[in-house]
Scaffold this active site. Structure first.
Site, PDB file in Angstrom:
ATOM      1  N   ASN A  34       0.787  -1.236  -0.121  1.00  0.00           N
ATOM      2  CA  ASN A  34      -0.160   0.255  -0.038  1.00  0.00           C
ATOM      3  C   ASN A  34       1.374   1.102   0.229  1.00  0.00           C
ATOM      4  O   ASN A  34       2.110   1.334   1.209  1.00  0.00           O
ATOM      5  CB  ASN A  34      -0.633   0.117   0.776  1.00  0.00           C
ATOM      6  CG  ASN A  34      -1.941   1.341   1.610  1.00  0.00           C
ATOM      7  OD1 ASN A  34      -1.961   2.521   0.263  1.00  0.00           O
ATOM      8  ND2 ASN A  34      -2.721   1.551   2.043  1.00  0.00           N
TER       9      ASN A  34
ATOM     10  N   ARG B 151       0.323   3.807   0.543  1.00  0.00           N
ATOM     11  CA  ARG B 151      -0.117   4.973   1.150  1.00  0.00           C
ATOM     12  C   ARG B 151       0.860   4.860   3.038  1.00  0.00           C
ATOM     13  O   ARG B 151       0.626   5.779   3.648  1.00  0.00           O
ATOM     14  CB  ARG B 151      -1.391   5.229   1.624  1.00  0.00           C
ATOM     15  CG  ARG B 151      -1.747   5.989  -0.173  1.00  0.00           C
ATOM     16  CD  ARG B 151      -3.543   6.648   0.210  1.00  0.00           C
ATOM     17  NE  ARG B 151      -3.769   7.253   1.422  1.00  0.00           N
ATOM     18  CZ  ARG B 151      -4.466   8.661   1.840  1.00  0.00           C
ATOM     19  NH1 ARG B 151      -5.673   7.640   1.072  1.00  0.00           N
ATOM     20  NH2 ARG B 151      -4.244   8.914   2.242  1.00  0.00           N
ATOM     21  N   CYS B 152       1.552   3.640   3.207  1.00  0.00           N
ATOM     22  CA  CYS B 152       1.250   3.220   3.899  1.00  0.00           C
ATOM     23  C   CYS B 152       2.799   3.282   4.442  1.00  0.00           C
ATOM     24  O   CYS B 152       3.419   2.788   3.720  1.00  0.00           O
ATOM     25  CB  CYS B 152       1.062   1.782   4.095  1.00  0.00           C
ATOM     26  SG  CYS B 152       2.188   0.841   6.046  1.00  0.00           S
ATOM     27  N   SER B 153       3.616   3.772   5.220  1.00  0.00           N
ATOM     28  CA  SER B 153       5.118   4.320   5.646  1.00  0.00           C
ATOM     29  C   SER B 153       5.940   2.945   5.238  1.00  0.00           C
ATOM     30  O   SER B 153       7.352   2.662   5.356  1.00  0.00           O
ATOM     31  CB  SER B 153       5.303   5.141   6.441  1.00  0.00           C
ATOM     32  OG  SER B 153       5.045   4.527   8.175  1.00  0.00           O
TER      33      SER B 153
ATOM     34  N   ARG C 252       6.270   1.364   2.471  1.00  0.00           N
ATOM     35  CA  ARG C 252       6.667   1.995   1.428  1.00  0.00           C
ATOM     36  C   ARG C 252       8.426   1.473   1.696  1.00  0.00           C
ATOM     37  O   ARG C 252       9.259   1.591   0.693  1.00  0.00           O
ATOM     38  CB  ARG C 252       7.148   4.202   1.460  1.00  0.00           C
ATOM     39  CG  ARG C 252       5.464   3.948   0.753  1.00  0.00           C
ATOM     40  CD  ARG C 252       5.544   5.210   0.693  1.00  0.00           C
ATOM     41  NE  ARG C 252       6.009   5.974   2.227  1.00  0.00           N
ATOM     42  CZ  ARG C 252       4.695   6.598   2.671  1.00  0.00           C
ATOM     43  NH1 ARG C 252       3.338   6.315   2.368  1.00  0.00           N
ATOM     44  NH2 ARG C 252       5.343   6.970   3.933  1.00  0.00           N
TER      45      ARG C 252
END
Length: 116
Positions: free
Chosen positions: A9, A11-13, A16
């Site tokens: 995802n 948007r998920c740190s 990432r």
């Protein structure tokens, strides 16, 4: 090195950071943005089996949908949990890294190293 897949995802740190960790090690994984392209029931079952943990370990318990759908009930079957994860993919915890050595939920992040 054999193929590596990350259920990701952007948007998920944590997700990432897991992707960056793989790339820092010279691995360019197949990236599956599971909110856009959710895994099938069979894929989720295989991933859970490859982690060596119960399917419930792949649930994102901090999502409002978790409580809204009553998923905190310990009596729910794996089939019921799978149904919820398939209809509401945001309930699938991330990142999940899959390789020939198995699968790991990247929480904590270092766990992904176990399957590289």
């Amino acid at each position: 090195m054999s193929a590596v897949t990350i259920y990701h995802n952007p948007r998920c740190s944590t997700s990432r950071n897991a992707l960056a960790l793989l790339r820092e090690r010279g691995i360019e994984p197949q990236v599956v943005e599971y909110l856009k392209t959710p895994p099938s029931r069979d894929e989720l079952q295989r991933i859970a089996a490859a982690t060596g943990e119960p399917l419930r370990a792949l649930l994102r318990t901090k999502q409002p949908e978790y409580l809204e759908q009553g998923l905190d009930d310990p009596q729910l079957s794996d089939d019921q949990l799978l149904d919820a994860m398939l209809t509401t993919p945001v309930l699938i915890n991330r990142p999940i890294v899959v390789s020939a050595k198995g699968a790991r939920l990247g929480r904590p992040l270092e766990r992904v190293l176990e399957v590289l």
